[in-house]
Design a protein around this motif. Sequence first.
Motif, PDB file in Angstrom:
ATOM      1  N   MET A  91      -6.057  -7.389  12.606  1.00  0.00           N
ATOM      2  CA  MET A  91      -4.798  -7.803  12.005  1.00  0.00           C
ATOM      3  C   MET A  91      -3.740  -6.740  12.243  1.00  0.00           C
ATOM      4  O   MET A  91      -4.043  -5.557  12.391  1.00  0.00           O
ATOM      5  N   ARG A  92      -2.499  -7.184  12.269  1.00  0.00           N
ATOM      6  CA  ARG A  92      -1.364  -6.288  12.489  1.00  0.00           C
ATOM      7  C   ARG A  92      -0.575  -6.197  11.191  1.00  0.00           C
ATOM      8  O   ARG A  92      -0.095  -7.204  10.669  1.00  0.00           O
ATOM      9  N   VAL A  93      -0.461  -4.990  10.660  1.00  0.00           N
ATOM     10  CA  VAL A  93       0.256  -4.785   9.406  1.00  0.00           C
ATOM     11  C   VAL A  93       1.758  -4.919   9.652  1.00  0.00           C
ATOM     12  O   VAL A  93       2.300  -4.310  10.575  1.00  0.00           O
ATOM     13  N   VAL A  94       2.415  -5.726   8.840  1.00  0.00           N
ATOM     14  CA  VAL A  94       3.861  -5.910   8.977  1.00  0.00           C
ATOM     15  C   VAL A  94       4.625  -5.325   7.804  1.00  0.00           C
ATOM     16  O   VAL A  94       5.840  -5.107   7.900  1.00  0.00           O
ATOM     17  N   ALA A  95       3.948  -5.037   6.691  1.00  0.00           N
ATOM     18  CA  ALA A  95       4.632  -4.432   5.541  1.00  0.00           C
ATOM     19  C   ALA A  95       3.612  -3.754   4.642  1.00  0.00           C
ATOM     20  O   ALA A  95       2.538  -4.313   4.386  1.00  0.00           O
ATOM     21  N   ASP A  96       3.957  -2.564   4.197  1.00  0.00           N
ATOM     22  CA  ASP A  96       3.158  -1.876   3.191  1.00  0.00           C
ATOM     23  C   ASP A  96       3.741  -2.231   1.831  1.00  0.00           C
ATOM     24  O   ASP A  96       4.947  -2.074   1.599  1.00  0.00           O
ATOM     25  N   LEU A  97       2.908  -2.697   0.938  1.00  0.00           N
ATOM     26  CA  LEU A  97       3.363  -3.198  -0.359  1.00  0.00           C
ATOM     27  C   LEU A  97       3.061  -2.235  -1.491  1.00  0.00           C
ATOM     28  O   LEU A  97       3.158  -2.617  -2.666  1.00  0.00           O
ATOM     29  N   GLY A  98       2.684  -1.015  -1.165  1.00  0.00           N
ATOM     30  CA  GLY A  98       2.435  -0.035  -2.206  1.00  0.00           C
ATOM     31  C   GLY A  98       0.955   0.130  -2.502  1.00  0.00           C
ATOM     32  O   GLY A  98       0.095  -0.264  -1.717  1.00  0.00           O
ATOM     33  N   ALA A  99       0.672   0.715  -3.655  1.00  0.00           N
ATOM     34  CA  ALA A  99      -0.704   1.004  -4.044  1.00  0.00           C
ATOM     35  C   ALA A  99      -0.963   0.509  -5.454  1.00  0.00           C
ATOM     36  O   ALA A  99      -0.053   0.415  -6.284  1.00  0.00           O
ATOM     37  N   SER A 100      -2.228   0.194  -5.722  1.00  0.00           N
ATOM     38  CA  SER A 100      -2.628  -0.261  -7.057  1.00  0.00           C
ATOM     39  C   SER A 100      -4.122  -0.058  -7.221  1.00  0.00           C
ATOM     40  O   SER A 100      -4.903  -0.476  -6.363  1.00  0.00           O
ATOM     41  N   HIS A 101      -4.529   0.619  -8.303  1.00  0.00           N
ATOM     42  CA  HIS A 101      -5.941   0.762  -8.664  1.00  0.00           C
ATOM     43  C   HIS A 101      -6.809   1.297  -7.526  1.00  0.00           C
ATOM     44  O   HIS A 101      -7.904   0.811  -7.284  1.00  0.00           O
ATOM     45  N   GLY A 102      -6.295   2.260  -6.763  1.00  0.00           N
ATOM     46  CA  GLY A 102      -7.124   2.902  -5.758  1.00  0.00           C
ATOM     47  C   GLY A 102      -7.170   2.200  -4.425  1.00  0.00           C
ATOM     48  O   GLY A 102      -8.027   2.520  -3.599  1.00  0.00           O
ATOM     49  N   TRP A 103      -6.268   1.242  -4.171  1.00  0.00           N
ATOM     50  CA  TRP A 103      -6.216   0.629  -2.854  1.00  0.00           C
ATOM     51  C   TRP A 103      -4.775   0.390  -2.436  1.00  0.00           C
ATOM     52  O   TRP A 103      -3.870   0.243  -3.246  1.00  0.00           O
ATOM     53  N   ARG A 104      -4.568   0.406  -1.109  1.00  0.00           N
ATOM     54  CA  ARG A 104      -3.266   0.060  -0.547  1.00  0.00           C
ATOM     55  C   ARG A 104      -3.150  -1.454  -0.464  1.00  0.00           C
ATOM     56  O   ARG A 104      -4.137  -2.154  -0.221  1.00  0.00           O
ATOM     57  N   LEU A 105      -1.942  -1.947  -0.631  1.00  0.00           N
ATOM     58  CA  LEU A 105      -1.655  -3.374  -0.535  1.00  0.00           C
ATOM     59  C   LEU A 105      -0.797  -3.597   0.696  1.00  0.00           C
ATOM     60  O   LEU A 105       0.213  -2.905   0.894  1.00  0.00           O
ATOM     61  N   GLN A 106      -1.181  -4.557   1.527  1.00  0.00           N
ATOM     62  CA  GLN A 106      -0.487  -4.769   2.792  1.00  0.00           C
ATOM     63  C   GLN A 106      -0.274  -6.253   3.067  1.00  0.00           C
ATOM     64  O   GLN A 106      -1.100  -7.097   2.685  1.00  0.00           O
ATOM     65  N   ARG A 107       0.815  -6.527   3.737  1.00  0.00           N
ATOM     66  CA  ARG A 107       1.048  -7.850   4.330  1.00  0.00           C
ATOM     67  C   ARG A 107       0.788  -7.707   5.816  1.00  0.00           C
ATOM     68  O   ARG A 107       1.257  -6.755   6.453  1.00  0.00           O
ATOM     69  N   ALA A 108       0.027  -8.634   6.385  1.00  0.00           N
ATOM     70  CA  ALA A 108      -0.367  -8.498   7.783  1.00  0.00           C
ATOM     71  C   ALA A 108      -0.412  -9.870   8.448  1.00  0.00           C
ATOM     72  O   ALA A 108      -0.279 -10.911   7.794  1.00  0.00           O
ATOM     73  N   VAL A 109      -0.594  -9.841   9.761  1.00  0.00           N
ATOM     74  CA  VAL A 109      -0.686 -11.065  10.557  1.00  0.00           C
ATOM     75  C   VAL A 109      -1.954 -10.982  11.395  1.00  0.00           C
ATOM     76  O   VAL A 109      -2.240  -9.944  12.020  1.00  0.00           O
ATOM     77  N   LEU A 110      -2.723 -12.056  11.421  1.00  0.00           N
ATOM     78  CA  LEU A 110      -3.921 -12.129  12.248  1.00  0.00           C
ATOM     79  C   LEU A 110      -3.548 -12.507  13.681  1.00  0.00           C
ATOM     80  O   LEU A 110      -2.424 -12.945  13.952  1.00  0.00           O
ATOM     81  N   ASP A 111      -4.504 -12.370  14.578  1.00  0.00           N
ATOM     82  CA  ASP A 111      -4.257 -12.714  15.982  1.00  0.00           C
ATOM     83  C   ASP A 111      -3.856 -14.169  16.160  1.00  0.00           C
ATOM     84  O   ASP A 111      -3.135 -14.510  17.105  1.00  0.00           O
ATOM     85  N   LYS A 133      -6.105  -5.831   0.676  1.00  0.00           N
ATOM     86  CA  LYS A 133      -6.322  -4.666  -0.165  1.00  0.00           C
ATOM     87  C   LYS A 133      -7.222  -3.718   0.609  1.00  0.00           C
ATOM     88  O   LYS A 133      -8.307  -4.116   1.047  1.00  0.00           O
ATOM     89  N   ILE A 134      -6.781  -2.478   0.764  1.00  0.00           N
ATOM     90  CA  ILE A 134      -7.527  -1.496   1.536  1.00  0.00           C
ATOM     91  C   ILE A 134      -7.931  -0.354   0.605  1.00  0.00           C
ATOM     92  O   ILE A 134      -7.080   0.268  -0.031  1.00  0.00           O
ATOM     93  N   ALA A 135      -9.226  -0.083   0.498  1.00  0.00           N
ATOM     94  CA  ALA A 135      -9.705   1.003  -0.354  1.00  0.00           C
ATOM     95  C   ALA A 135      -9.280   2.340   0.231  1.00  0.00           C
ATOM     96  O   ALA A 135      -9.533   2.617   1.401  1.00  0.00           O
TER      97      ALA A 135
END
Length: 276
Positions: free
Chosen positions: A6-26, A34-36
């Motif tokens: 997946m290609r990350v298009v926006a970082d949405l911040g952090a919450s409870h020990g993980w990063r939040l991202q908006r992304a696009v698949l192939d 949610k990324i730990a």
Amino acid sequence: MGPIAMRVVADLGASHGWRLQRAVLDDGREVFAKIAVDSEVFASEVSSSGAFSAEAAGLRWLGEAIAVPEVIEAGPDRLVLSWVAEEAPGAVAAERFGRSLARLHRAGAGSFGAPWPGFIAELPMDNSPVAGWPEFYGSRRVLPFLRQARLPARDVAVVERAVERFAEVAGPPEPPARIHGDLWSGNVLWSGGSGVLIDPAAHGGHRETDLAMLALFGLPYLDRVLGAYQEEWPLAEGWRRRVPLHQLHPLLVHVVLYGGGYRDALMNAVRRVLAL
């Protein structure tokens, strides 16, 4: 099979020990991930994969009865879900959401609890089945978090007195409902003309629990949600008086996560339970 690309298009911040991202698949689909990133927020015996697995299991279970994001990937280090395009809430959407929430609850559960380990945020929850809801709520939800809350002994004693009254004040017995379990307003996204549930702590519970949590921090058009819910599946007499009972667990969770700033709200709810 490895992780999906997946290609990350926006970082949405952090919450409870993980990063939040908006992304696009192939294939062009938009997703939410949610990324730990910070294992230190978890107890030593618990990993982020447990929280991701619990959320995925809950979404799939709720999705048998209501619209929820699709689980695309649930791995040890990330959870990938279909993207929910948000829109402004409205009265018609609120009524549609109220009816669908009633249908979700009516889908039921095999027991009070769930067949997977529970989490609320990064906090583990015991989902081991218990025969009756008052016993489940006391032993699996309220008392475990009371032990973690670091409240003064006098407060602990008052909460324990309230727990002793659960069977007396819980209202008419009901079968296990299929509930979201962490249904504050931030976990309802308005999309497609209704509410879409995210971030569940799903389990077989009491349907009044979800409604009480919607009221705890406020939901747009809550009166419309409740009115439509009542038309679809009327609540038992006295449900409004029992709202503080069902708010004890989420308030304790907030005390554990964020400290004593929620202590006054918790103890006010406890006093109202003792007055029932």
